[in-house]
Scaffold this active site. Structure first.
Site, PDB file in Angstrom:
ATOM      1  N   HIS B 126       0.873  -1.181   0.000  1.00  0.00           N
ATOM      2  CA  HIS B 126       0.000   0.000   0.000  1.00  0.00           C
ATOM      3  C   HIS B 126       0.910   1.231   0.000  1.00  0.00           C
ATOM      4  CE1 HIS B 126      -2.926   2.860   1.736  1.00  0.00           C
ATOM      5  NE2 HIS B 126      -3.873   1.996   1.435  1.00  0.00           N
ATOM      6  N   ASP B 203       2.780  -5.049   8.158  1.00  0.00           N
ATOM      7  CA  ASP B 203       1.556  -4.254   8.006  1.00  0.00           C
ATOM      8  C   ASP B 203       0.368  -5.221   8.073  1.00  0.00           C
ATOM      9  OD1 ASP B 203      -0.690  -2.985   7.070  1.00  0.00           O
ATOM     10  OD2 ASP B 203       0.190  -2.356   5.151  1.00  0.00           O
ATOM     11  N   GLN B 206      -4.983  -5.427   6.895  1.00  0.00           N
ATOM     12  CA  GLN B 206      -6.026  -6.334   6.393  1.00  0.00           C
ATOM     13  C   GLN B 206      -6.083  -7.633   7.190  1.00  0.00           C
ATOM     14  OE1 GLN B 206      -8.272  -5.689   4.077  1.00  0.00           O
ATOM     15  NE2 GLN B 206      -7.393  -3.698   3.588  1.00  0.00           N
ATOM     16  N   LYS B 229     -10.762  -1.483  10.340  1.00  0.00           N
ATOM     17  CA  LYS B 229     -10.844  -2.673   9.492  1.00  0.00           C
ATOM     18  C   LYS B 229     -11.139  -3.932  10.311  1.00  0.00           C
ATOM     19  CE  LYS B 229      -7.596  -0.896   6.050  1.00  0.00           C
ATOM     20  NZ  LYS B 229      -8.386  -0.311   4.978  1.00  0.00           N
ATOM     21  N   CYS B 367      -4.724   2.392  -3.681  1.00  0.00           N
ATOM     22  CA  CYS B 367      -3.473   2.889  -3.063  1.00  0.00           C
ATOM     23  C   CYS B 367      -2.314   1.931  -3.295  1.00  0.00           C
ATOM     24  CB  CYS B 367      -3.666   3.157  -1.566  1.00  0.00           C
ATOM     25  SG  CYS B 367      -4.759   4.524  -1.239  1.00  0.00           S
TER      26      CYS B 367
END
Lengths: 137, 409
Positions: B126, B203, B206, B229, B367
């Site tokens: 991203h 990261d 998600q 999220k 993104c």
């Protein structure tokens, strides 16, 4: 109804755009991106704009943007520079304000009027005009 | 899936009031969960209750409301620590979101990075896991290297292994790609990095809502995610860090809360986690993320994962039957995200038309512009599933896409 936005005329303009591609002679060009989606458009002025306006374009874009660009190149062809800049600014403002039908623009521009009901897509329609304004001003 | 399981999942859907509405006269079909999940009543009520009963500023207050607000805030930190299996709660820093967490690290590790050091990221990152590192490289003279992927959207681990060296100082990789749905082999990525004593950052924006996370087992230095999220509120995020490295790096922002002692001559920084939480924090956001973790903990996560993948497989099968559709991201290990393009049609036009049928998908580059360049496309249509979606909604998506194709041809 979304079918009012995606009229046959709009799809036809996108499928068979006017002055699409790089002209054989380039006097000046301007490339811009749609900040919302990253789509790209390049508007070219073929010859000396002080003689006559002849805009061309290349884009990786949606139907609305490419149809709008096609209307830009068609409607500005042969205009005098200052008139053309005024016209481009007026059309861009009218698309943004949803007042296209209030002006006496060429009738073929009316197919962009429905964009006023899709605020997230307004930039798709205005991008060719704002790019051309940047190019010619 | 048996009758009992179906009943459980139907009850879960009823927890999300926003789903019970019409868009353009049609039932809302919300398939934009990778961008942001919807919120269950328990999360909405927790935030409301906090503001109605307990709100004040946290820490240092002696009155009852301040004590309650502090307890609510720190209790949320404990829940996050348990959620990630962090060894203790002071290794949990509250931020504004995943992007803020990446920026915090990329700024705070500046003193550990030198000219010609190398930072590794992957091709599927991203923008929030690209741009902060580009800025770090500009400041320090370090070099940003990119781990390649194959056409299926899978990281080339052998190539990655060849890229890690004594020059490598930090590896930052996404756990679950927001665009492709690929679940990366982060255990291998971390293990290889550790053999060169490289700092590792994952990261988890998600992944945190879909996969169980155990930071001790992973042995990563940093793990980050966002509240919104995982069924929580916007404006709150998490940064987990190993204590040793959190103590070694500099604060990111300066001011109240993050200090122990201030004179006009010098300042002594506060202990963890407060050293990284300057100013009044997002207390209600923390309460909300705590409630969202409670919500997730009450779910049968295996059942939910199995169900989401069932929806994914069903949608994929139906999509692949449509002429001209090309699926972007075909990893053998993936989550319930499907990105696709339709020959000769722009994702935005598809998205606008199917919105008329009440269907919310995300369209564009998500993104991940370098990833779009890799595939040579301007963007995709992305349908991302959550536990409250169902098979009937997939059918509506398919019908709407067929309508869009007919309209645009």
């Amino acid at each position: 109804m979304v079918s009012k936005l995606y009229k046959k005329q709009l799809i036809e303009l996108s499928n068979n755009p006017y002055n699409f591609g790089k002209p054989d002679e380039i006097f000046s060009k301007k490339e811009t991106f749609n900040k919302l989606c990253g789509d790209k458009i390049t508007v070219y002025q073929k010859g000396d704009p002080l003689t006559s306006i002849e805009l061309w374009f290349e884009s990786v874009s949606c139907i609305i943007c490419s149809a709008s660009a096609s209307l830009l190149t068609k409607n500005t062809e042969g205009m005098e520079l200052n008139n053309c800049i005024d016209f481009i600014r007026n059309v861009e403002t009218a698309i943004k304000n949803g007042t296209l039908l209030d002006h006496k623009f060429a009738e073929n521009l009316n197919c962009l009027d429905e964009i006023k009901n899709y605020p997230s897509r307004t930039t798709c329609a205005t991008l060719p005009w704002s790019t051309a304004n940047e190019l010619l001003k | 899936m048996n009758k009992k399981h179906k009943e459980i999942l139907e009850n879960i859907r009823n927890e999300f009031p926003i789903l019970d509405q019409k868009i353009n006269g049609e039932d809302l079909v919300y398939l934009d969960n990778a961008a942001s999940t919807q919120k269950p009543k328990s999360v909405i009520n927790a935030i409301k209750d906090y503001y109605e009963n307990d709100h004040s500023n946290v820490h240092r207050g002696v009155h009852t409301l301040s004590v309650r607000a502090t307890e609510a805030y720190e209790n949320a930190r404990s829940k996050v620590a348990d959620f990630l299996n962090s060894p203790n709660k002071h290794q949990i820093i509250f931020t504004k979101g995943t992007t803020d967490s990446v920026n915090l690290i990329a700024s705070s590790v500046t003193n550990l990075i030198q000219e010609n050091d190398e930072i590794l990221i992957s091709s599927m990152e991203h923008h929030s896991n690209i741009v902060p590192w580009q800025e770090l490289c500009k400041r320090t003279g370090a070099l940003l290297k990119v781990i390649p992927i194959n056409e299926n959207g899978e990281l080339l681990i052998d190539e990655y292994e060849g890229m890690v060296s004594d020059k490598t100082k930090l590896v930052s990789v996404v756990h679950l790609s927001n665009t492709l749905g690929t679940i990366n082999p982060i255990e291998d990525i971390i293990r290889i990095a550790k053999s060169y004593d490289v700092i590792t950052m994952i990261d988890g924006a998600q992944a945190a809502g879909h996969l169980p996370i155990d930071v001790q087992e992973l042995d990563c230095d940093f793990y980050l995610f966002s509240g919104h999220k995982i069924f929580g509120p916007t404006g709150i995020g998490v940064l987990y860090g190993k204590e040793e490295i959190l103590n070694k790096i500099d604060p990111y922002q300066f001011g109240g809360e993050m200090i122990l002692k201030v004179t006009f001559e010098e300042t002594t920084y506060n202990d963890l986690p407060h050293k990284f939480e300057a100013g009044t924090p997002n207390i209600a956001g923390a309460v909300g993320i705590g409630a969202s973790i409670d919500f997730i903990n009450n779910l049968d996560r295996d059942l939910c994962h199995q169900y989401e993948m069932e929806l994914h497989d069903y949608a994929l099968e139906k999509l692949e039957e449509i002429d001209g559709i090309n699926i972007i991201g075909k990893s053998t290990n993936k989550s319930a995200i499907i990105s696709f393009v339709i020959e000769g049609m722009h994702p935005h036009d598809i998205g606008t038309i199917i919105n008329q049928k009440g269907i919310a998908v995300r369209t564009g580059h998500h993104c991940t512009m370098p990833l779009m360049d890799f595939y040579g496309i301007p963007g995709t249509v992305r349908a991302s599933f959550s536990i409250y979606n169902n098979h009937a909604e997939v059918d509506k998506l398919i019908d709407a896409i067929k309508l869009a194709i007919k309209m645009l041809k």
